[in-house]
Enzyme design. Structure first.
Site, PDB file in Angstrom:
ATOM      1  NE  ARG A 141      44.484  45.261 -13.345  1.00 24.07           N
ATOM      2  CZ  ARG A 141      43.243  44.458 -14.038  1.00 24.07           C
ATOM      3  NH1 ARG A 141      43.200  44.632 -15.482  1.00 24.07           N
ATOM      4  NH2 ARG A 141      42.302  44.564 -13.288  1.00 24.07           N
TER       5      ARG A 141
ATOM      6  NE  ARG B 262      36.318  43.814 -13.738  1.00 22.93           N
ATOM      7  CZ  ARG B 262      37.450  43.317 -12.774  1.00 22.93           C
ATOM      8  NH1 ARG B 262      37.241  43.668 -11.644  1.00 22.93           N
ATOM      9  NH2 ARG B 262      37.713  42.478 -13.084  1.00 22.93           N
TER      10      ARG B 262
ATOM     11  CG  ASP C  17      44.831  42.451  -3.930  1.00 25.07           C
ATOM     12  OD1 ASP C  17      43.970  42.579  -4.115  1.00 25.07           O
ATOM     13  OD2 ASP C  17      45.030  43.687  -5.506  1.00 25.07           O
TER      14      ASP C  17
ATOM     15  N   GLY D 171      36.569  40.116 -10.275  1.00 27.39           N
ATOM     16  CA  GLY D 171      36.980  38.687 -10.776  1.00 27.39           C
ATOM     17  C   GLY D 171      36.851  38.006  -9.636  1.00 27.39           C
TER      18      GLY D 171
ATOM     19  CB  THR E  20      40.884  39.447  -4.734  1.00 28.11           C
ATOM     20  OG1 THR E  20      42.125  39.342  -5.827  1.00 28.11           O
ATOM     21  CG2 THR E  20      41.270  40.031  -4.053  1.00 28.11           C
ATOM     22  CB  ILE E  21      43.452  35.133  -7.152  1.00 26.49           C
ATOM     23  CG1 ILE E  21      43.617  35.975  -8.071  1.00 26.49           C
ATOM     24  CG2 ILE E  21      42.272  33.884  -7.604  1.00 26.49           C
ATOM     25  CD1 ILE E  21      44.673  34.876  -9.762  1.00 26.49           C
ATOM     26  CG  ASP E  22      45.611  40.058  -7.704  1.00 29.80           C
ATOM     27  OD1 ASP E  22      45.564  38.998  -8.685  1.00 29.80           O
ATOM     28  OD2 ASP E  22      44.150  41.350  -8.415  1.00 29.80           O
TER      29      ASP E  22
ATOM     30  CG  ASP F  73      40.917  46.306  -3.604  1.00 28.15           C
ATOM     31  OD1 ASP F  73      40.337  46.607  -4.382  1.00 28.15           O
ATOM     32  OD2 ASP F  73      41.764  47.160  -3.262  1.00 28.15           O
TER      33      ASP F  73
ATOM     34  N   GLY G 253      60.224  26.441  -5.668  1.00 27.62           N
ATOM     35  CA  GLY G 253      61.798  26.875  -6.127  1.00 27.62           C
ATOM     36  C   GLY G 253      62.262  27.482  -7.216  1.00 27.62           C
TER      37      GLY G 253
ATOM     38  CE  LYS H 135      70.199  26.929  -8.609  1.00 24.94           C
ATOM     39  NZ  LYS H 135      69.067  27.786  -8.546  1.00 24.94           N
TER      40      LYS H 135
HETATM   41  O1  F6P Z   1      42.496  40.478  -9.689  1.00 24.23           O
HETATM   42  C1  F6P Z   1      42.294  39.304  -9.929  1.00 24.23           C
HETATM   43  C2  F6P Z   1      42.692  39.948 -11.399  1.00 24.23           C
HETATM   44  O2  F6P Z   1      42.751  38.705 -11.772  1.00 24.23           O
HETATM   45  C3  F6P Z   1      44.540  40.495 -11.380  1.00 24.23           C
HETATM   46  O3  F6P Z   1      45.372  39.372 -10.814  1.00 24.23           O
HETATM   47  C4  F6P Z   1      43.950  40.291 -13.315  1.00 24.23           C
HETATM   48  O4  F6P Z   1      45.478  41.412 -13.523  1.00 24.23           O
HETATM   49  C5  F6P Z   1      43.283  40.952 -13.117  1.00 24.23           C
HETATM   50  O5  F6P Z   1      42.100  40.191 -12.590  1.00 24.23           O
HETATM   51  C6  F6P Z   1      42.817  40.629 -14.306  1.00 24.23           C
HETATM   52  O6  F6P Z   1      41.259  40.712 -14.946  1.00 24.23           O
HETATM   53  P1  F6P Z   1      39.896  40.460 -16.312  1.00 24.23           P
HETATM   54  O7  F6P Z   1      39.832  39.514 -15.694  1.00 24.23           O
HETATM   55  O8  F6P Z   1      38.690  41.768 -15.798  1.00 24.23           O
HETATM   56  O9  F6P Z   1      41.079  40.638 -17.276  1.00 24.23           O
END
Ligand code: F6P
Length: 319
Positions: free
Chosen positions: A171, A72, A129, A11, A125-127, A103, A185, A213
């Site tokens: 995900r 990919r 992870d 991604g 990766t934005i995740d 990874d 917040g 709230k």
């Molecule tokens: O791994 C980055 C990510 O943006 C995940 O957060 C997300 O679930 C996934 O890629 C989406 O992948 P795609 O763009 O292939 O649908």
């Protein structure tokens, strides 16, 4: 080492371009020739190489996405694919490769390294992870994008006194949800790493609204449930109006933050330094403000720890 290549894979993440720029310019500064490989490992198989010079990476530090494109490739995972990749690298005389990605992308780098190509991974990766790095490139930009979006949603949530469920990416991990949720917040943060019950979520919504709230913001990681299901259940149990916003790929694009640009520049420079000194099969990470080098194999066998303390704090601060 005279000739190296760089690719982006998996991604896209904001800051990948800043990393490409850093690899290309550091390599040229060190007297190496650099090739860009388009569309990740797919381009490695189809020999989609482009020679990079100082100008090819001009005017990209501020751009999201990746100028090299990304993909990919299933074929790369086959023995025939691997042979073709090695042959293409050999034909061009490429001795080292920098892989910018997550990874999954590092798996390919490990295989190439076993077959004699020096490889260095840069986590992007934005995740966020990936273990052995506090931040991966793109995460900071993504959480800032979420915060900006939630700021706007709050206006409507407050005006209408509504409960909003905002689904963010992740995900299999809740890092984006946790960091953006704390920064916004949010009343509740739901992540795949921590089990929850819908009854507890509802109780918090009711208690919050009872004590004055004006709205409830729930940040839900995509791996922690379906936002529309959660919204419907909250409405059914509490009777409160709910609305759902799925932020989706909005979080993957946009100009990288200064933090991501600096991180990417540092990691790109370090990757070239490692190749120059003869190292291979390593990832450049950033831990407690310093660049740290880790074996790529360790990245694949270790799970990134979820910051439970920060999660607790977010819960305490949103009572
Ligand atoms: O791994 C980055 C990510 O943006 C995940 O957060 C997300 O679930 C996934 O890629 C989406 O992948 P795609 O763009 O292939 O649908």
């Amino acid at each position: 080492m005279k000739r190296i290549a760089v690719l982006t894979s998996g991604g896209d993440a904001p800051g990948m371009n800043a990393a490409i720029r850093a690899v290309v310019r550091s390599a040229i500064y060190n007297g190496m020739e650099v090739y860009g490989i388009r569309r990740g490992y797919a381009g490695l198989l189809s020999a989609d190489f482009v020679e990079m010079d100082l100008r090819t990476v001009g005017d990209i530090i501020h751009r999201g996405g990746t100028i090299l494109r990304t993909a990919r490739s299933e074929e790369f995972k086959t023995p025939e694919g691997m042979e073709k990749a090695l042959e293409n690298l050999k034909t061009l005389g490429i001795e080292g490769l920098v892989v910018i990605g997550g990874d999954g992308s590092f798996r390919g780098a490990i295989e190439l390294s076993k077959r004699g190509v020096a490889t260095i991974g840069i986590p992007a990766t934005i995740d966020n992870d990936i273990p052995f790095t506090d931040y991966s490139i793109g995460f900071d930009t993504a959480i800032n994008t979420v915060v900006e979006a939630v700021n706007k949603i709050r206006d409507t949530a407050t005006s209408h006194e509504r409960t909003f469920i905002i689904e963010v990416m992740g995900r299999e991990s809740g890092h984006i949800a946790l960091y953006s949720g704390l920064a916004c917040g949010a009343e509740t943060i739901l992540v795949p790493e921590i089990p929850y019950t819908i009854e507890d979520v509802c109780e918090k919504v009711v208690t919050g609204l009872k004590r004055g709230k004006l709205h409830t913001i729930i940040i839900l990681a995509e791996g922690a449930g379906n936002a529309f299901d959660v919204g419907k259940k909250i409405k059914d149990i509490t009777g409160f109006e709910t609305r759902v916003t799925v932020l989706g790929h909005l979080q993957r694009g946009g100009t990288p933050t200064a933090f991501d640009r600096i991180l990417a520049s540092q990691m790109g420079g370090k990757a070239v330094e490692l190749l120059k000194s003869g190292l291979s099969n390593k990832m450049v990470g950033w831990v407690r403000g310093e660049l740290v080098v880790t074996d790529l194999e360790k990245i694949l066998t270790t799970q990134k720890t979820f910051n439970k303390e920060l999660f607790e704090l977010a819960n305490i601060l949103s009572i």
